[in-house]
Every structure is written in C-alpha cells, then in structure tokens.
Design a protein around this motif. Structure first.
Motif, PDB file in Angstrom:
ATOM      1  N   GLN A  59     -21.392  33.034 -10.574  1.00  0.00           N
ATOM      2  CA  GLN A  59     -21.080  31.636 -10.275  1.00  0.00           C
ATOM      3  C   GLN A  59     -22.306  30.748 -10.462  1.00  0.00           C
ATOM      4  O   GLN A  59     -22.207  29.621 -10.953  1.00  0.00           O
ATOM      5  CB  GLN A  59     -20.544  31.499  -8.853  1.00  0.00           C
ATOM      6  CG  GLN A  59     -19.160  32.066  -8.679  1.00  0.00           C
ATOM      7  CD  GLN A  59     -18.600  31.787  -7.302  1.00  0.00           C
ATOM      8  OE1 GLN A  59     -18.786  30.701  -6.761  1.00  0.00           O
ATOM      9  NE2 GLN A  59     -17.916  32.769  -6.728  1.00  0.00           N
ATOM     10  N   SER A  60     -23.463  31.274 -10.084  1.00  0.00           N
ATOM     11  CA  SER A  60     -24.701  30.510 -10.240  1.00  0.00           C
ATOM     12  C   SER A  60     -25.007  30.283 -11.725  1.00  0.00           C
ATOM     13  O   SER A  60     -25.333  29.169 -12.137  1.00  0.00           O
ATOM     14  CB  SER A  60     -25.847  31.246  -9.556  1.00  0.00           C
ATOM     15  OG  SER A  60     -27.049  30.530  -9.680  1.00  0.00           O
ATOM     16  N   ASP A  61     -24.898  31.335 -12.526  1.00  0.00           N
ATOM     17  CA  ASP A  61     -25.157  31.220 -13.967  1.00  0.00           C
ATOM     18  C   ASP A  61     -24.188  30.249 -14.633  1.00  0.00           C
ATOM     19  O   ASP A  61     -24.557  29.531 -15.562  1.00  0.00           O
ATOM     20  CB  ASP A  61     -25.074  32.588 -14.641  1.00  0.00           C
ATOM     21  CG  ASP A  61     -26.212  33.519 -14.236  1.00  0.00           C
ATOM     22  OD1 ASP A  61     -27.214  33.030 -13.656  1.00  0.00           O
ATOM     23  OD2 ASP A  61     -26.087  34.740 -14.479  1.00  0.00           O
TER      24      ASP A  61
ATOM     25  N   ALA B  14     -21.682  24.119  -6.247  1.00  0.00           N
ATOM     26  CA  ALA B  14     -22.132  22.732  -6.121  1.00  0.00           C
ATOM     27  C   ALA B  14     -22.452  22.419  -4.663  1.00  0.00           C
ATOM     28  O   ALA B  14     -21.803  22.924  -3.747  1.00  0.00           O
ATOM     29  CB  ALA B  14     -21.055  21.782  -6.631  1.00  0.00           C
TER      30      ALA B  14
ATOM     31  N   GLN C  92     -22.910  27.667 -13.281  1.00  0.00           N
ATOM     32  CA  GLN C  92     -23.023  26.381 -12.584  1.00  0.00           C
ATOM     33  C   GLN C  92     -21.729  25.997 -11.886  1.00  0.00           C
ATOM     34  O   GLN C  92     -21.272  24.860 -11.946  1.00  0.00           O
ATOM     35  CB  GLN C  92     -23.464  25.288 -13.548  1.00  0.00           C
ATOM     36  CG  GLN C  92     -24.857  25.499 -14.088  1.00  0.00           C
ATOM     37  CD  GLN C  92     -25.342  24.341 -14.931  1.00  0.00           C
ATOM     38  OE1 GLN C  92     -24.550  23.610 -15.522  1.00  0.00           O
ATOM     39  NE2 GLN C  92     -26.654  24.175 -14.980  1.00  0.00           N
ATOM     40  N   ARG C  93     -21.125  26.985 -11.218  1.00  0.00           N
ATOM     41  CA  ARG C  93     -19.885  26.740 -10.481  1.00  0.00           C
ATOM     42  C   ARG C  93     -20.130  26.601  -8.987  1.00  0.00           C
ATOM     43  O   ARG C  93     -19.183  26.503  -8.217  1.00  0.00           O
ATOM     44  CB  ARG C  93     -18.897  27.873 -10.747  1.00  0.00           C
ATOM     45  CG  ARG C  93     -18.426  27.883 -12.192  1.00  0.00           C
ATOM     46  CD  ARG C  93     -17.459  28.985 -12.414  1.00  0.00           C
ATOM     47  NE  ARG C  93     -18.111  30.247 -12.041  1.00  0.00           N
ATOM     48  CZ  ARG C  93     -17.736  31.440 -12.428  1.00  0.00           C
ATOM     49  NH1 ARG C  93     -16.684  31.574 -13.165  1.00  0.00           N
ATOM     50  NH2 ARG C  93     -18.395  32.510 -12.059  1.00  0.00           N
TER      51      ARG C  93
ATOM     52  N   SER D 169     -24.671  18.360  -6.585  1.00  0.00           N
ATOM     53  CA  SER D 169     -25.619  18.937  -7.535  1.00  0.00           C
ATOM     54  C   SER D 169     -25.290  20.408  -7.778  1.00  0.00           C
ATOM     55  O   SER D 169     -24.965  21.149  -6.858  1.00  0.00           O
ATOM     56  CB  SER D 169     -27.042  18.819  -6.984  1.00  0.00           C
ATOM     57  OG  SER D 169     -27.948  19.542  -7.799  1.00  0.00           O
ATOM     58  N   VAL D 170     -25.394  20.838  -9.047  1.00  0.00           N
ATOM     59  CA  VAL D 170     -25.178  22.247  -9.379  1.00  0.00           C
ATOM     60  C   VAL D 170     -26.496  22.981  -9.563  1.00  0.00           C
ATOM     61  O   VAL D 170     -26.506  24.156  -9.899  1.00  0.00           O
ATOM     62  CB  VAL D 170     -24.277  22.407 -10.631  1.00  0.00           C
ATOM     63  CG1 VAL D 170     -22.871  21.926 -10.342  1.00  0.00           C
ATOM     64  CG2 VAL D 170     -24.877  21.715 -11.830  1.00  0.00           C
ATOM     65  N   ALA D 171     -27.620  22.300  -9.320  1.00  0.00           N
ATOM     66  CA  ALA D 171     -28.947  22.929  -9.368  1.00  0.00           C
ATOM     67  C   ALA D 171     -29.191  23.556  -7.990  1.00  0.00           C
ATOM     68  O   ALA D 171     -29.827  22.980  -7.115  1.00  0.00           O
ATOM     69  CB  ALA D 171     -30.021  21.908  -9.704  1.00  0.00           C
TER      70      ALA D 171
ATOM     71  N   CYS E  75     -29.895  22.798  -2.658  1.00  0.00           N
ATOM     72  CA  CYS E  75     -29.789  22.127  -3.943  1.00  0.00           C
ATOM     73  C   CYS E  75     -31.134  21.494  -4.269  1.00  0.00           C
ATOM     74  O   CYS E  75     -32.058  21.521  -3.451  1.00  0.00           O
ATOM     75  CB  CYS E  75     -28.672  21.082  -3.921  1.00  0.00           C
ATOM     76  SG  CYS E  75     -29.073  19.594  -2.987  1.00  0.00           S
TER      77      CYS E  75
END
Length: 97
Positions: A27-29, A34, A31-32, A40-42, A8
């Motif tokens: 899932q990354s696109d 974490a 923001q699923r 954090s979803v980054a 993250c």
C-alpha cells in the motif's frame, strides 16, 4: 493484524492497520495510504512499541481506581439531575406549549 504508527510529510501522526508487513509495504509503494488530516500520501512509518494481545490480562489497579472514580462521578451527576429536574412524562410537548 499489524498496527503501525505513521507520519505524513506535514508531521501529522496517525495509526494504520494492516494484515501484514507486506500489505503495508504494498500500500505504501502504491501510495494508497493517505493522511486522514491533510490527505498527503507521503507517509512514513515511525517507531512504536510492540503490542501484545493478552486476552484476560489483569487491568492495572490505577485504571480500576480511575474507573471507580468515574462511576462515582457519573452516579452523583445522575442523582443531581433527578433531584433538580421535573419529569413531565409523555405530555412534554403539551407541557412546553
């Protein structure tokens, strides 16, 4: 099954398991994904070694030796507990009172 090493933006490292590379990307696109530590979803994927599913592959002898030492240690611990404690059986509560 794809297993990816992830980080993250707070530099927490963790694994993610995905059915495919496309599943990870989706899932990354969206923001699923974490971070389990900070939420954090980054999240970014970091390089990792390939994993091979080799069922029936021999275990390295070093692991066999370590497992053997662990079994011996646990056996010695069990023997110590048995030799240095008293079994009060089913009447434990009465014995304690």
């Amino acid at each position: 099954m794809k297993v990816y090493n992830l980080n993250c933006n707070n530099n927490h490292a963790f694994e993610g398991w995905f059915s495919s590379a496309e599943d990870f990307q989706s899932q990354s696109d969206g923001q699923r994904i974490a971070c389990p530590l900070c939420g954090s979803v980054a999240v970014t994927r970091v390089p990792s070694a390939a994993r091979l599913n080799l069922s029936g592959a021999p275990v390295p002898s070093e692991l066999d030796e370590a497992a053997s030492k662990m079994r011996e240690s646990l056996k010695a611990l069990a023997q110590h507990v048995i030799a240095n404690t008293e079994d009060v059986g089913e009447a434990f509560a009465e014995e304690a009172r």
